[in-house]
Design a protein around this motif. Structure first.
Motif, PDB file in Angstrom:
ATOM      1  N   SER A 151      38.797  62.932  55.936  1.00  0.00           N
ATOM      2  CA  SER A 151      40.177  62.455  55.950  1.00  0.00           C
ATOM      3  C   SER A 151      40.758  62.395  54.545  1.00  0.00           C
ATOM      4  CB  SER A 151      40.261  61.075  56.614  1.00  0.00           C
ATOM      5  OG  SER A 151      39.529  60.133  55.871  1.00  0.00           O
ATOM      6  N   LYS A 152      42.021  62.763  54.433  1.00  0.00           N
ATOM      7  CA  LYS A 152      42.707  62.762  53.138  1.00  0.00           C
ATOM      8  C   LYS A 152      42.881  61.357  52.589  1.00  0.00           C
ATOM      9  CE  LYS A 152      43.278  67.031  52.090  1.00  0.00           C
ATOM     10  NZ  LYS A 152      42.623  67.544  50.870  1.00  0.00           N
ATOM     11  N   GLU A 181      39.810  60.412  50.702  1.00  0.00           N
ATOM     12  CA  GLU A 181      39.785  61.101  49.410  1.00  0.00           C
ATOM     13  C   GLU A 181      40.720  60.426  48.415  1.00  0.00           C
ATOM     14  OE1 GLU A 181      41.123  65.470  47.701  1.00  0.00           O
ATOM     15  OE2 GLU A 181      40.145  65.366  49.672  1.00  0.00           O
ATOM     16  N   THR A 182      41.922  60.123  48.865  1.00  0.00           N
ATOM     17  CA  THR A 182      42.885  59.450  47.985  1.00  0.00           C
ATOM     18  C   THR A 182      42.372  58.087  47.569  1.00  0.00           C
ATOM     19  OG1 THR A 182      44.715  60.604  49.076  1.00  0.00           O
ATOM     20  CG2 THR A 182      45.274  58.631  47.813  1.00  0.00           C
ATOM     21  N   SER A 214      37.067  69.435  46.550  1.00  0.00           N
ATOM     22  CA  SER A 214      38.436  68.913  46.581  1.00  0.00           C
ATOM     23  C   SER A 214      38.572  67.659  45.729  1.00  0.00           C
ATOM     24  CB  SER A 214      38.843  68.613  48.024  1.00  0.00           C
ATOM     25  OG  SER A 214      40.126  68.033  48.070  1.00  0.00           O
ATOM     26  N   ARG A 225      41.036  67.693  42.149  1.00  0.00           N
ATOM     27  CA  ARG A 225      42.139  66.772  41.876  1.00  0.00           C
ATOM     28  C   ARG A 225      41.908  65.986  40.592  1.00  0.00           C
ATOM     29  NH1 ARG A 225      43.749  63.520  47.280  1.00  0.00           N
ATOM     30  NH2 ARG A 225      45.012  62.443  45.725  1.00  0.00           N
TER      31      ARG A 225
END
Length: 428
Positions: A145-146, A149-150, A62, A66
């Motif tokens: 957790s997103k 990642e962000t 993931s 991105r």
């Protein structure tokens, strides 16, 4: 860029197959925090801030999807301390049952003294922030957790941060409950949690003593290193005065002075490691224990909520039983007043019983829900404590191992240096 620690250990571990097992994270992460840089807040601003370079390598597809790069690529972003505070707060808000690793405290002496841009302060903070991110990446839930990642890959983080402004909701109800229950204790604490608390308090006390002792040691070593530096300069000045027939003595003095120089540099490097990394590890682990204790308090808070509801329910059931059997239902003066005013006491008694039945029904449902919540929190807390114990054990093992390695390296270098000097003195 080499994304391994100086001692060669990986900074985060997983099973590496993307499936996840037990308490391990699904994917592996290797994270380095480095290169603190000072920036002005604006063209005409007198204030400044520090950014940190965060380099990540992970096998999580993931992240690379991105970014549009390969799985072996290193992802590099730059973040401020306040960005990590935001990440920490969102994780706290989104995962109330997890033990969220702590950040280094912003309110330290260096901020008061205006020394927060010094190399010593920023390098120590680098290591502490790296500890925080490593712990998050080791957590099987937090690592997915997103927001993490962000945070680790998004180049337009500032825009994302602004979009969150005012939208982060804090658990005000839990904060209020925690304040209200601050002086209350659980009536029936399980032996398992009593043992957990005793062990954590004992470790915290030991770490606190280690912290103080190593602080004293670094100050002493710093003083010794300075004395060796002065001795080196004095021997150098003395060597300049030697000439003529004393040249053999001058060569021996030069050999000896080289050993003093290496001893001073070596001791300084060892002291720097202890100050910048080992003591920081100790302090961070103390704070991590504090985070675990906060999680235990939250678990206790849910247990106290259930116990209070249960106590209220038992009182209501007892009161209804007394009214049903013809006893109680009010104090003596109230009964006499009702009798004096001609009130129908039997009707009042039935009305009270009906109200109590409704209350009992409501309290029974609430206490059952509170019991489920308390039990769920207890189970989640036990899982979190197990994760904490695994991370703590690994950290202590690595930290002590690295400390031993640095001491061994120092003494091996000194043996090599002084062996050469001894041979040189014998030959000259």
């Amino acid at each position: 860029m080499n994304l391994k620690a100086q001692n060669g250990e990986r900074l985060s571990h997983g099973n590496g197959d993307g499936k996840g097992t037990g308490n391990k994270p699904t994917y592996t992460f290797e994270i380095i925090v480095s290169d603190p840089q000072k920036h002005a807040s604006g063209p005409n601003s007198s204030t400044s801030y520090v950014t940190y370079q965060i380099s990540t390598r992970t096998n999580n597809p993931s992240y690379h999807k991105r970014k549009g790069d390969s799985a072996t690529e290193i992802i590099v972003v730059h973040r401020r301390y306040s960005d990590l505070v935001l990440l920490h707060d969102i994780l706290m808000n989104d995962h109330p049952t997890c033990i969220i690793p702590p950040l280094p405290d912003k309110k330290v002496l260096q901020y008061i003294a205006g020394d927060r841009f010094s190399q010593r302060f920023t390098q120590k903070r680098c290591h502490s922030l790296q500890n925080f991110l490593r712990r998050v990446s080791l957590h099987p839930i937090l690592s997915k957790s997103k927001i993490l990642e962000t945070f680790l890959i998004d180049a337009d983080w500032d825009a994302y941060r602004k979009s969150l402004s005012g939208n982060i909701q804090t658990n005000k109800e839990e904060v209020t409950d925690a304040f209200m229950n601050a002086f209350k204790t659980v009536h029936k604490q399980s032996e398992e949690f009593v043992e957990i608390k005793e062990k954590s308090d004992k470790l915290d006390h030991t770490l606190s003593k280690l912290d103080k002792n190593f602080h004293k040691m670094t100050k002493k070593n710093e003083s010794i290193s300075e004395d060796y530096g002065k001795l080196e300069q004095t021997l150098q000045d003395l060597n300049e005065l030697i000439s003529g027939d004393n040249e053999p003595l001058g060569r021996k003095l030069k050999f000896f002075n080289e050993g003093i120089t290496q001893l001073s540099y070596g001791l300084n490097d060892l002291n720097k490691y202890i100050d910048y990394e080992y003591i920081v590890d100790i302090k961070d682990l103390e704070h991590y224990i504090g985070s675990m204790n906060q999680s235990l308090k939250l678990k206790d808070q849910k247990q106290i909520d259930f116990e209070e509801l249960r106590e209220y329910l038992d009182k209501s059931i007892k009161e209804k039983t007394q009214l049903t059997s013809g006893y109680g239902g009010g104090n003596f003066f109230t009964n006499k007043l009702e009798e004096f005013t001609g009130a129908n006491q039997e009707a009042n008694r039935r009305q009270k019983i009906e109200k109590l039945e409704n209350k009992i029904e409501s309290l029974t449902l609430e206490s059952e829900d509170a019991k489920k919540v308390a039990d769920a929190f207890e189970q989640e807390t036990l899982k979190e404590v197990t994760l904490f114990e695994n991370v703590k054990t690994t950290e202590l093992k690595n930290s002590l191992g690295n400390l031993a390695d640095h001491h061994i390296e120092f003494y091996e270098k000194m043996v090599e240096t002084w062996t050469k000097i001894d041979n040189g003195l014998r030959q000259s």
